[in-house]
Design an enzyme around this catalytic site. Structure first.
Site, PDB file in Angstrom:
ATOM      1  N   TYR A 355      67.224  83.875 -20.476  1.00 60.23           N
ATOM      2  CA  TYR A 355      66.386  84.923 -19.759  1.00 60.23           C
ATOM      3  C   TYR A 355      65.624  85.491 -21.018  1.00 60.23           C
ATOM      4  O   TYR A 355      65.778  85.259 -22.047  1.00 60.23           O
ATOM      5  CB  TYR A 355      67.360  85.903 -19.163  1.00 60.23           C
ATOM      6  CG  TYR A 355      68.174  86.786 -20.082  1.00 60.23           C
ATOM      7  CD1 TYR A 355      67.874  88.105 -20.498  1.00 60.23           C
ATOM      8  CD2 TYR A 355      69.598  86.613 -20.365  1.00 60.23           C
ATOM      9  CE1 TYR A 355      68.746  88.580 -21.447  1.00 60.23           C
ATOM     10  CE2 TYR A 355      70.283  87.234 -21.060  1.00 60.23           C
ATOM     11  CZ  TYR A 355      69.978  88.332 -21.612  1.00 60.23           C
ATOM     12  OH  TYR A 355      70.760  88.967 -22.398  1.00 60.23           O
ATOM     13  N   CYS A 356      64.443  86.036 -20.644  1.00 57.28           N
ATOM     14  CA  CYS A 356      63.711  86.850 -21.525  1.00 57.28           C
ATOM     15  C   CYS A 356      63.057  87.960 -20.875  1.00 57.28           C
ATOM     16  O   CYS A 356      63.399  88.283 -19.630  1.00 57.28           O
ATOM     17  CB  CYS A 356      62.795  85.961 -22.499  1.00 57.28           C
ATOM     18  SG  CYS A 356      61.621  84.855 -21.146  1.00 57.28           S
ATOM     19  N   THR A 357      61.968  88.751 -21.580  1.00 57.46           N
ATOM     20  CA  THR A 357      61.414  89.755 -20.691  1.00 57.46           C
ATOM     21  C   THR A 357      60.744  89.562 -19.465  1.00 57.46           C
ATOM     22  O   THR A 357      60.942  90.017 -18.617  1.00 57.46           O
ATOM     23  CB  THR A 357      60.391  90.321 -21.955  1.00 57.46           C
ATOM     24  OG1 THR A 357      61.208  90.819 -22.922  1.00 57.46           O
ATOM     25  CG2 THR A 357      59.889  91.629 -21.144  1.00 57.46           C
ATOM     26  N   ILE A 385      63.560  89.541 -17.019  1.00 55.36           N
ATOM     27  CA  ILE A 385      64.428  90.721 -16.802  1.00 55.36           C
ATOM     28  C   ILE A 385      63.332  91.589 -16.073  1.00 55.36           C
ATOM     29  O   ILE A 385      63.777  92.526 -15.420  1.00 55.36           O
ATOM     30  CB  ILE A 385      64.545  91.402 -18.045  1.00 55.36           C
ATOM     31  CG1 ILE A 385      65.435  90.493 -18.987  1.00 55.36           C
ATOM     32  CG2 ILE A 385      65.645  92.619 -17.755  1.00 55.36           C
ATOM     33  CD1 ILE A 385      65.401  91.046 -20.585  1.00 55.36           C
TER      34      ILE A 385
END
Length: 494
Positions: A355-357, A385
């Protein structure tokens, strides 16, 4: 199934192919009695009825698209043919799955169509060239056609809006990206700069031959016009509404507008020709990712063969992260490939949840990890996210979401998982280090800040108190000396 679950966090893997857009020649219900769909259609005038038909076709296409995009094992059949899975059944041809959706999921498709219709009806209009670029006409001649237009031909008509409306606060910030081949990136760059200036938008936009990555802020009228204009362009018309992640903010969140052409739209430091976004991992919706994380957290230590991997920088994960995640202590995303290379044994035979932003770093990051052919399975959070918090504000992500603008963070819950650099109390509000030339972020509480403790480390604090030199005398340093005490590429224990 909601429309949001059909859209893919701004990546062009969400792109609808010509075979997805074919609408079945069957009624949604197969009955003669009036339906909500027919009643709605009958009450619309001719122009609105055309919009509804477009919304219905798009909702249906997105619904079908989602059935073949949620699991890697269902994307292709035994002989390389695409398959679709729904209601516990597997469909091997498009017409069969179309009939199934039309017969069994008319209500969900109708609800999605209403959402799309409402969006395109209430949003400000963008008057652009009326040339019809069909889905099948996507070759070089198509791009030559639009790139030969003047920039002004691809701008919205803002005459009906006062300047105050285009600059009003509170506004919002858009975060988006779109992968796809662009043969004239400089033209897109000039167009984007002109468009943003017209709409009084500030922010940062990166364009490359592999796509576009942007975050812009402005009034809500301006951001709607921006989205509509993007959808009107042949290169970006396949982007879903959900691909634009919205949050409270405005033009004040950025100091200026920066638009440029780069080699990569997210700087990983690897040639896109060698590691392409087209080799990305399987995307999981926020709901699917949430279930996977729940299973991961509930598994015993002996059963754990899964890694929950945070692809962001250390200062991002420091103030907010998923529970029990692996958050590499790296300063830049360009360190990520080296991190993978130096920890290959750690990832061997593991299932990785990334996951990332907003999803973009996972696109190239997962492709790089896949290129090593070590992991058992690799999944990534669709929409990042940002989209997860919209559906699970009190889910497994705790703390604040770091954003790259003047806000620094977006709050989704009241948890504070970080501490003040100096006194150790709970604190998660970043400020820039006060020492000249240092770009590090520092967590210093109000009390410590008032006492003059405003630097990122003891070295910077001492330097800031003893020297006030001309900022032009030394070469600009991106990293402080304190980073030398932390390994550039952390090594994980196998």
């Amino acid at each position: 199934m909601s429309l949001s679950s059909c859209c893919n966090g701004a990546e062009l893997s969400c792109q609808l192919h010509p075979w997805d857009l074919g609408f079945p020649d069957v009624a949604f219900t197969g009955c003669i009695a009036p339906t909500p769909q027919s009643t709605l259609k009958a009450g619309l005038h001719v122009t609105a009825r055309k919009k509804y038909m477009y919304a219905k076709k798009k909702a249906f296409a997105l619904f079908v698209k989602d059935l073949q995009s949620t699991n890697a094992s269902t994307q292709t059949g035994h002989d390389g043919f695409m398959t679709w899975r729904c209601c516990g059944q597997e469909f091997g041809d498009l017409r069969t799955v179309h009939k199934h959706v039309a017969a069994q999921h008319a209500t969900e498709v109708f609800q999605d169509a209403q959402n799309i219709l409402e969006e395109i009806t209430t949003a400000p209009t963008a008057i652009l060239p009326c040339t019809d670029y069909s889905d099948k006409n996507t070759d070089a001649s198509t791009e030559l056609s639009w790139s030969n237009h003047n920039l002004s031909d691809w701008l919205p008509d803002t005459k009906c809006y006062r300047t105050e409306e285009l600059t009003s606060e509170p506004g919002e910030v858009l975060l988006y990206y779109c992968y796809g081949d662009i043969s004239a990136p400089q033209w897109i760059c000039d167009w984007q700069r002109t468009l943003c200036n017209l709409l009084h938008l500030t922010g940062k936009i990166r364009i490359a031959s592999e796509g576009i990555n942007g975050t812009v802020g402005g009034s809500k009228i301006s951001t709607k016009l921006y989205i509509n204009t993007m959808h009107s362009h042949p290169l970006f018309k396949h982007m879903c509404l959900e691909d634009f992640k919205r949050s409270d903010g405005g033009a004040h969140c950025f100091p200026d507008l920066r638009v440029g052409v780069f080699h990569e739209i997210v700087p990983m430091g690897v040639d896109p020709q060698n590691v392409s976004y087209k080799e990305t991992a399987t995307h999981l919706t926020p709901e699917e990712f949430h279930k996977r994380v729940e299973q991961y957290l509930s598994a015993s230590q002996e059963e754990k063969d899964t890694i929950l991997l945070d692809c962001r920088n250390f200062y991002e994960s420091k103030i907010g992260q998923f529970q029990n995640c692996l958050a590499p202590d790296i300063r830049k995303f360009s360190y990520f490939p080296s991190y993978v290379d130096q920890n290959l044994d750690f990832f061997k035979d593991k299932t990785v949840l990334m996951y990332c932003t907003g999803g973009i770093r996972c696109e190239r990051g997962s492709a790089y990890l896949r290129s090593k052919a070590l992991c058992k399975e690799i999944y990534q959070l669709k929409g990042g996210i940002h989209k997860y918090l919209e559906q699970f504000p009190d889910g497994f992500f705790r703390g604040k979401l770091f954003v790259f603008d003047g806000r620094f963070t977006i709050s989704s819950n009241d948890d504070i998982i970080s501490t003040c650099r100096y006194c150790g109390i709970a604190w998660d509000k970043y400020k820039l280090c006060s020492t000249p030339r240092c770009c590090q972020l520092v967590l210093t509480c109000l009390t410590c800040h008032e006492e003059g403790l405003t630097a990122c480390c003891a070295t910077c604090q001492e330097k800031g108190l003893t020297t006030q030199t001309d900022l032009c005398q030394q070469q600009f340093r991106e990293e402080c000396e304190c980073t030398e005490m932390r390994p550039k590429i952390p090594i994980e224990n196998v």
